[in-house]
Each structure stands twice: as C-alpha cells, then as structure tokens.
Design an enzyme around this catalytic site. Structure first.
Site, PDB file in Angstrom:
ATOM      1  N   GLU A 100       0.944  -0.964  -0.153  1.00 17.35           N
ATOM      2  CA  GLU A 100       0.196  -0.140   0.245  1.00 17.35           C
ATOM      3  C   GLU A 100       0.917   1.453  -0.088  1.00 17.35           C
ATOM      4  OE1 GLU A 100      -3.351  -0.285   3.316  1.00 17.35           O
ATOM      5  OE2 GLU A 100      -3.769  -2.089   2.372  1.00 17.35           O
ATOM      6  N   GLU A 131      -4.892  -8.402  -0.374  1.00 19.99           N
ATOM      7  CA  GLU A 131      -6.023  -8.183   0.627  1.00 19.99           C
ATOM      8  C   GLU A 131      -6.922  -8.024   0.375  1.00 19.99           C
ATOM      9  OE1 GLU A 131      -4.263  -5.025   3.461  1.00 19.99           O
ATOM     10  OE2 GLU A 131      -2.261  -5.870   3.685  1.00 19.99           O
TER      11      GLU A 131
HETATM   12  C1  GLC Z   1      -3.373  -2.653   5.257  1.00 24.65           C
HETATM   13  C2  GLC Z   1      -2.379  -2.478   6.596  1.00 24.65           C
HETATM   14  C3  GLC Z   1      -3.002  -2.965   7.933  1.00 24.65           C
HETATM   15  C4  GLC Z   1      -4.824  -3.061   8.363  1.00 24.65           C
HETATM   16  C5  GLC Z   1      -5.548  -3.105   6.962  1.00 24.65           C
HETATM   17  C6  GLC Z   1      -6.509  -2.935   7.566  1.00 24.65           C
HETATM   18  O1  GLC Z   1      -2.678  -3.561   4.858  1.00 24.65           O
HETATM   19  O2  GLC Z   1      -1.404  -1.829   6.630  1.00 24.65           O
HETATM   20  O3  GLC Z   1      -2.222  -2.768   9.184  1.00 24.65           O
HETATM   21  O4  GLC Z   1      -4.770  -3.684   8.740  1.00 24.65           O
HETATM   22  O5  GLC Z   1      -4.846  -2.720   5.527  1.00 24.65           O
HETATM   23  O6  GLC Z   1      -6.865  -2.343   7.750  1.00 24.65           O
END
Ligand code: GLC
Length: 347
Positions: free
Chosen positions: A167, A286
């Site tokens: 990110e 993610e």
């Molecule tokens: C990103 C951040 C992480 C957070 C996730 C969800 O990966 O780096 O720390 O928990 O997003 O917000």
C-alpha cells in the site's frame, strides 16, 4: 595460406565459443523464468499472516506466529500465505542499513514453515511509514533493504514471490512510486532474474489507481496486486486506525442486495479490463471485513468477493489469519467457521 587459416581459426573458434555461451545462458534463463499467470494461478486461495511480523516488535500487534498456524492453514485447504514484514524496524537507520540477522532468521523460519507445507509465499515489505512520510529521505534506505532481501532469498524456489511495498501511500504518490518501483525492479533483477515480483498501484493499492501504474513493458514476470475493502464503511466500521470517525459506521451491514453486489462487480470488472488491456495477472493481496461488523454480513461479503475474484482468475489472500479480521480464533483454538467456509466453500 595455412598460417592465415590457423590464425583465423584461433580467433573465430573462441569467438564462436563465447557466442554459444551467451546464447545458452540466455536460453536457460528464459527456460527458468516462470509464467506469471501460472505463478498467480498457483497462489490460488491464500491468507495473510497479519499483525505479526509487520509490528515494530512481533507481538505488539497481538500476534506471535506459532508452528501450528502453518499446519492449520494447509489443512484448511489454502494454497498460499502472504507474510507482511516491517523490515524497516529491524535494520540500521544509517548506511549500510544492515538488517538484523536475528530478524532474518525469524522471517526465514516463517518462510520455511510455509514452503515446507507446500504452500506458496508472498513475502512483502509492510508499514515502512518513514518512507511514506518522506520518500526523498528514505528511498535510498528502501533500495538498500531490498538489495539485502533480494540477495538473501535469491536461491529460493519459484514458490517464493517478493512484493516490493504494501500500500504505497501518503507522500509516496503514484508518480514517485512508479519511479521507485522501477528502480527496485532493476536492482532486484540483478540477483533474482527469474523471481516473480508483486507490485500494486498507489493510493493504498487502490484499483482506481491502476491506470497510473507504470510497469516496464519488457518485464513480464510481474503480478499486479490490488487490495479490496469496499464498502469501506462496512469493512472498517469501528477500526480505530483509520483517519475517519469509524465508530459512526458501526452497525453497517452487507446483505448482498442487488445494488451492493453490483458495486463489487463493477469494481472487479474495472480491474479485469485493466488486466486484459495490459496483459498482467491480478492478485487481490488483501480483502476482509473487521470483526466489529456482524458475522453474517462478513461471511456473505467475503464469499461474494472471493467468488467474484475467482470468476475472473484473480487469486487472493484474505486479510488476515488470527487478529481483528481473523478467520481463526486463538482463544477458542478454532476457526471462525462462517468465514472459513466463505473462503473455502465445503465440497
Ligand atoms: C493494510 C494495513 C493493515 C491493516 C489492513 C486493514 O494492510 O497495512 O495494517 O490492518 O490494511 O485495514
């Protein structure tokens, strides 16, 4: 006459030999470069071992990795693990920015435990806050850290993928990130000519920034990653670390109305159109919904997002294993079954 022939043979033969060596080397190199679409396909369904090695000190974000986690993840049917790592907190602040050997050992342990179970690894650099705040000052250190990481893992198998930066955001804007990612790639390619690399767009790996991501046309061994947390007021309700007042979002549900589904479909179609146009494989590195949302909504959303990804041959890693978004409940020593079933539907 005889002398001239001998002389020219003396010159021509070694030249031919050198030429042959170059061609042979190029051929083996090409042979060994994996197909990034196949590499991405093999990532298939994954999970992030989040809130552990990306803390300043492991444990500070609630998770200390245990041997059994790798076994659990394998047995549940996952194919890969993304390991977020805060390298920047474990290296000298000044040149030569040496990474602590004991920290390398710890990361190696996590990588080995994953690979030993025939799970593939995406190893990243996570939470380099100082770089996001001051790219001018920290780019050199970032590159020197990658120099060490690349050297360290250069002999690992194809099943280890390296992701340059989680990110990119704040002052490391899309243009600066394009430049830094290119420099990192040039550097890493010296020791890892065949390593599959994962790179995502700016603004927190946001799909809306895909169009601004510039990758070297001639390097095809790259997987492009996007993170997916939409609708944000649903996935991040009550999340203390976001800038907005996320408590006001508490109670937001996701019930899979036609409108809610269409929003996800539209986003994934946008990614897909970019991927086809640019001929790059896509990894949703993610996605997840925080535990302050209700479980039925989380399970529905997770299932819908995972299936939408799969329909388009995107591969994914859920955020994350056993902390605030967790699919595994450490207190109960059991899975959060609705979430696990959403990710890996029972046959
Ligand atoms: C990103 C951040 C992480 C957070 C996730 C969800 O990966 O780096 O720390 O928990 O997003 O917000």
């Amino acid at each position: 006459m005889l002398k001239t022939t001998k002389l020219s043979l003396n010159i021509v033969l070694p030249l031919l030999l050198v030429l042959w060596c170059i061609i042979a080397q190029a051929a083996t190199q090409q042979e060994k470069t994996p197909d990034p679409f196949e590499q991405n396909r093999l990532l298939a369904r994954g999970v992030n071992l989040g809130n552990a090695l990306e803390a300043r000190k492991e444990g500070q974000m609630g998770v200390v990795l245990e041997d059994k986690y790798f076994e659990l993840i394998k047995n549940a049917g996952f194919n890969s693990v993304r390991i977020p790592v805060r390298w920047s907190a474990h290296a000298l602040p000044e040149y030569p920015y040496t990474i602590e050997p004991a920290f390398f050992d710890r990361v190696d342990w996590a990588v080995k435990n994953t690979l030993d179970r025939n799970l593939r690894v995406v190893l990243n650099m996570h939470h380099y806050r100082e770089l996001e705040e001051n790219p001018e000052k920290h780019s050199k250190r970032f590159l020197e850290l990658w120099q060490q990481i690349a050297e360290h893992y250069k002999n690992y198998p194809d099943s280890l993928l390296l992701e340059f930066l989680n990110e990119p955001c704040r002052k490391l804007d899309a243009e600066k990130w394009n430049l830094l990612a290119k420099q990192t790639l040039n550097l890493v390619r010296q020791s890892n000519p065949n390593r599959t690399i994962v790179i995502g767009p700016g603004n927190w790996n946001n799909l809306a920034y895909l169009d601004r991501l510039q990758l070297p046309e001639d390097d095809r061994n790259i997987i492009v990653t996007c993170h997916y947390y939409s609708p944000f007021n649903f996935t991040h309700q009550g999340a203390s670390w976001v800038d907005a007042d996320s408590d006001q979002w508490l109670g937001t549900t996701w019930t899979g109305t036609e409108e809610q589904k269409q929003d996800v479909i539209k986003d994934f179609d946008t990614i897909d159109a970019w991927a086809k146009k640019n001929n790059r494989p896509i990894y949703i590195g993610e996605f997840g919904a925080y535990s302050k949302a209700d479980m039925p909504s989380r399970a529905l959303w997770t299932d819908f997002v995972a299936r939408q990804a799969e329909e388009r041959n995107f591969n994914w890693a859920y955020w994350e294993f056993c902390a605030g978004f967790g699919i595994y409940d450490r207190k109960k020593n059991d899975w959060n079954h609705p979430l696990l079933n959403a990710l890996i539907p029972p046959k």
